[in-house]
Each structure stands twice: as C-alpha cells, then as structure tokens.
Design a protein around this motif. Structure first.
Motif, mmCIF file in Angstrom:
data_model
loop_
_atom_site.group_PDB
_atom_site.id
_atom_site.type_symbol
_atom_site.label_atom_id
_atom_site.label_comp_id
_atom_site.label_asym_id
_atom_site.label_seq_id
_atom_site.Cartn_x
_atom_site.Cartn_y
_atom_site.Cartn_z
ATOM 1 N N GLY A 38 -1.623 -1.793 -25.357
ATOM 2 C CA GLY A 38 -0.771 -0.964 -26.205
ATOM 3 C C GLY A 38 0.607 -0.880 -25.592
ATOM 4 N N ASN A 39 1.079 0.352 -25.344
ATOM 5 C CA ASN A 39 2.397 0.550 -24.743
ATOM 6 C C ASN A 39 2.352 0.619 -23.226
ATOM 7 O OD1 ASN A 39 3.693 0.641 -27.223
ATOM 8 N ND2 ASN A 39 3.360 2.832 -27.452
ATOM 9 N N ILE A 40 1.169 0.466 -22.648
ATOM 10 C CA ILE A 40 1.010 0.560 -21.199
ATOM 11 C C ILE A 40 1.094 -0.836 -20.599
ATOM 12 C CG2 ILE A 40 -0.539 1.225 -19.328
ATOM 13 C CD1 ILE A 40 -1.791 3.226 -21.328
ATOM 14 N N GLU A 41 1.904 -0.967 -19.548
ATOM 15 C CA GLU A 41 2.073 -2.232 -18.835
ATOM 16 C C GLU A 41 1.722 -2.022 -17.374
ATOM 17 O OE1 GLU A 41 5.745 -4.647 -18.508
ATOM 18 O OE2 GLU A 41 5.673 -4.616 -20.695
ATOM 19 N N ILE A 42 0.835 -2.869 -16.847
ATOM 20 C CA ILE A 42 0.455 -2.788 -15.440
ATOM 21 C C ILE A 42 0.876 -4.090 -14.764
ATOM 22 C CG2 ILE A 42 -1.446 -2.556 -13.806
ATOM 23 C CD1 ILE A 42 -2.961 -1.041 -16.051
ATOM 24 N N ASN A 43 1.726 -3.960 -13.754
ATOM 25 C CA ASN A 43 2.212 -5.119 -13.013
ATOM 26 C C ASN A 43 1.198 -5.437 -11.915
ATOM 27 O OD1 ASN A 43 3.486 -6.962 -11.374
ATOM 28 N ND2 ASN A 43 5.451 -5.905 -11.382
ATOM 29 N N SER A 44 0.487 -6.526 -12.080
ATOM 30 C CA SER A 44 -0.501 -6.955 -11.087
ATOM 31 C C SER A 44 -0.036 -8.210 -10.367
ATOM 32 C CB SER A 44 -1.861 -7.184 -11.756
ATOM 33 O OG SER A 44 -2.385 -5.975 -12.240
ATOM 34 N N SER A 45 1.269 -8.301 -10.154
ATOM 35 C CA SER A 45 1.795 -9.411 -9.356
ATOM 36 C C SER A 45 1.404 -9.160 -7.903
ATOM 37 C CB SER A 45 3.320 -9.497 -9.484
ATOM 38 O OG SER A 45 3.932 -8.371 -8.893
ATOM 39 N N PHE A 46 1.372 -10.188 -7.111
ATOM 40 C CA PHE A 46 1.014 -10.031 -5.705
ATOM 41 C C PHE A 46 1.965 -9.071 -4.999
ATOM 42 C CE2 PHE A 46 -0.875 -14.459 -6.184
ATOM 43 C CZ PHE A 46 -2.143 -13.969 -6.417
ATOM 44 N N ASP A 47 3.270 -9.197 -5.273
ATOM 45 C CA ASP A 47 4.251 -8.299 -4.649
ATOM 46 C C ASP A 47 3.969 -6.845 -5.005
ATOM 47 O OD1 ASP A 47 5.601 -10.335 -3.374
ATOM 48 O OD2 ASP A 47 7.150 -10.526 -4.927
ATOM 49 N N ALA A 48 3.688 -6.572 -6.277
ATOM 50 C CA ALA A 48 3.434 -5.195 -6.709
ATOM 51 C C ALA A 48 2.153 -4.654 -6.080
ATOM 52 C CB ALA A 48 3.346 -5.131 -8.231
ATOM 53 N N LEU A 49 1.126 -5.485 -5.992
ATOM 54 C CA LEU A 49 -0.138 -5.043 -5.393
ATOM 55 C C LEU A 49 0.040 -4.730 -3.905
ATOM 56 C CD1 LEU A 49 -2.622 -7.485 -7.150
ATOM 57 C CD2 LEU A 49 -2.317 -5.041 -7.599
ATOM 58 N N PHE A 50 0.782 -5.579 -3.191
ATOM 59 C CA PHE A 50 1.035 -5.317 -1.768
ATOM 60 C C PHE A 50 1.889 -4.066 -1.585
ATOM 61 C CE2 PHE A 50 -0.190 -9.804 -0.980
ATOM 62 C CZ PHE A 50 -1.112 -9.569 0.018
ATOM 63 N N ASP A 51 2.929 -3.915 -2.412
ATOM 64 C CA ASP A 51 3.782 -2.727 -2.316
ATOM 65 C C ASP A 51 2.985 -1.455 -2.578
ATOM 66 O OD1 ASP A 51 6.013 -4.220 -1.691
ATOM 67 O OD2 ASP A 51 6.848 -4.172 -3.729
ATOM 68 N N GLU A 52 2.119 -1.495 -3.578
ATOM 69 C CA GLU A 52 1.317 -0.323 -3.943
ATOM 70 C C GLU A 52 0.342 0.072 -2.841
ATOM 71 O OE1 GLU A 52 -2.148 0.529 -7.204
ATOM 72 O OE2 GLU A 52 -0.343 -0.493 -7.914
ATOM 73 N N ASN A 53 -0.142 -0.914 -2.100
ATOM 74 C CA ASN A 53 -1.163 -0.669 -1.077
ATOM 75 C C ASN A 53 -0.639 -0.852 0.344
ATOM 76 O OD1 ASN A 53 -3.651 -0.252 -2.778
ATOM 77 N ND2 ASN A 53 -2.886 -2.189 -3.602
ATOM 78 N N LYS A 54 0.669 -0.784 0.516
ATOM 79 C CA LYS A 54 1.301 -1.095 1.791
ATOM 80 C C LYS A 54 0.768 -0.245 2.949
ATOM 81 C CE LYS A 54 5.773 -1.543 4.044
ATOM 82 N NZ LYS A 54 7.223 -1.487 3.869
ATOM 83 N N GLU A 55 0.662 1.058 2.758
ATOM 84 C CA GLU A 55 0.203 1.924 3.852
ATOM 85 C C GLU A 55 -1.230 1.600 4.265
ATOM 86 O OE1 GLU A 55 0.906 6.079 3.286
ATOM 87 O OE2 GLU A 55 2.936 5.724 2.537
ATOM 88 N N GLU A 56 -2.101 1.433 3.288
ATOM 89 C CA GLU A 56 -3.503 1.118 3.599
ATOM 90 C C GLU A 56 -3.618 -0.238 4.289
ATOM 91 O OE1 GLU A 56 -7.766 0.420 1.323
ATOM 92 O OE2 GLU A 56 -6.156 1.439 0.264
ATOM 93 N N LEU A 57 -2.867 -1.217 3.803
ATOM 94 C CA LEU A 57 -2.909 -2.548 4.413
ATOM 95 C C LEU A 57 -2.334 -2.526 5.826
ATOM 96 C CD1 LEU A 57 -1.834 -4.643 1.311
ATOM 97 C CD2 LEU A 57 -4.117 -4.563 2.338
ATOM 98 N N THR A 58 -1.277 -1.747 6.034
ATOM 99 C CA THR A 58 -0.692 -1.613 7.364
ATOM 100 C C THR A 58 -1.704 -1.018 8.334
ATOM 101 O OG1 THR A 58 1.525 -1.360 6.433
ATOM 102 C CG2 THR A 58 1.199 -0.576 8.682
ATOM 103 N N ASP A 59 -2.430 0.014 7.904
ATOM 104 C CA ASP A 59 -3.459 0.618 8.745
ATOM 105 C C ASP A 59 -4.551 -0.388 9.110
ATOM 106 O OD1 ASP A 59 -2.138 3.034 8.687
ATOM 107 O OD2 ASP A 59 -3.444 3.923 7.143
ATOM 108 N N ILE A 60 -4.975 -1.180 8.156
ATOM 109 C CA ILE A 60 -6.025 -2.182 8.400
ATOM 110 C C ILE A 60 -5.534 -3.215 9.415
ATOM 111 C CG2 ILE A 60 -7.314 -4.096 7.349
ATOM 112 C CD1 ILE A 60 -7.424 -2.348 4.781
ATOM 113 N N VAL A 61 -4.323 -3.701 9.236
ATOM 114 C CA VAL A 61 -3.778 -4.709 10.149
ATOM 115 C C VAL A 61 -3.608 -4.110 11.541
ATOM 116 C CG1 VAL A 61 -1.749 -6.142 10.676
ATOM 117 C CG2 VAL A 61 -2.667 -6.076 8.356
ATOM 118 N N ASN A 62 -3.103 -2.886 11.635
ATOM 119 C CA ASN A 62 -2.944 -2.229 12.942
ATOM 120 C C ASN A 62 -4.286 -2.075 13.648
ATOM 121 O OD1 ASN A 62 -0.172 -1.948 13.039
ATOM 122 N ND2 ASN A 62 -0.194 -0.017 11.921
ATOM 123 N N ASN A 63 -5.317 -1.704 12.907
ATOM 124 C CA ASN A 63 -6.651 -1.564 13.515
ATOM 125 C C ASN A 63 -7.198 -2.901 14.000
ATOM 126 O OD1 ASN A 63 -6.860 1.224 13.225
ATOM 127 N ND2 ASN A 63 -7.703 1.068 11.173
#
Length: 66
Positions: A38-63
C-alpha cells in the motif's frame, strides 16, 4: 534475478494465502530490495539493514574480537 524467481516466490506466497508482484522498476541501491505494501515502503537494502542494526552488530563483532 533468475527468470523463474517471480513464479517460485508466488508459489510460496500462494500457499500462505498471499501474492507478490515484482516490479520491473529499479532503484539505486547496492543489493537488497524495497518492499511496498500500500502506502508503506520498507527499505531492505543491505546498507539500510546494517544501519538499522548497527549497535547490535557492533556488539556481536566486539564480543568476537575482544
């Protein structure tokens, strides 16, 4: 995408009671897709997915590293 991609995706969607229409329009992203419902658009590009999950991914990499 493979030539039978749309057909295979719709077979799965139909079994779940849905349907998927794959647009021939393109967008300027490096991998991934844009999902419109409908009028909802979800950006599932790799860049958007990484940006959205940056903190969680950073924690995983640090661990893993430290």
């Amino acid at each position: 995408m493979p030539s039978d991609f749309s057909e295979k995706v719709n077979q799965v969607a139909t079994k779940k009671g849905g349907m998927i229409d794959i647009s021939q329009d393109t967008v300027d992203i490096d991998g991934g897709f844009i999902l419109k419902y409908g009028n909802i658009e979800i950006n599932s590009s790799f860049d958007a997915l990484f940006d959205e999950n940056k903190e969680e991914l950073t924690d995983i990499v640090n661990n893993l590293l430290w």
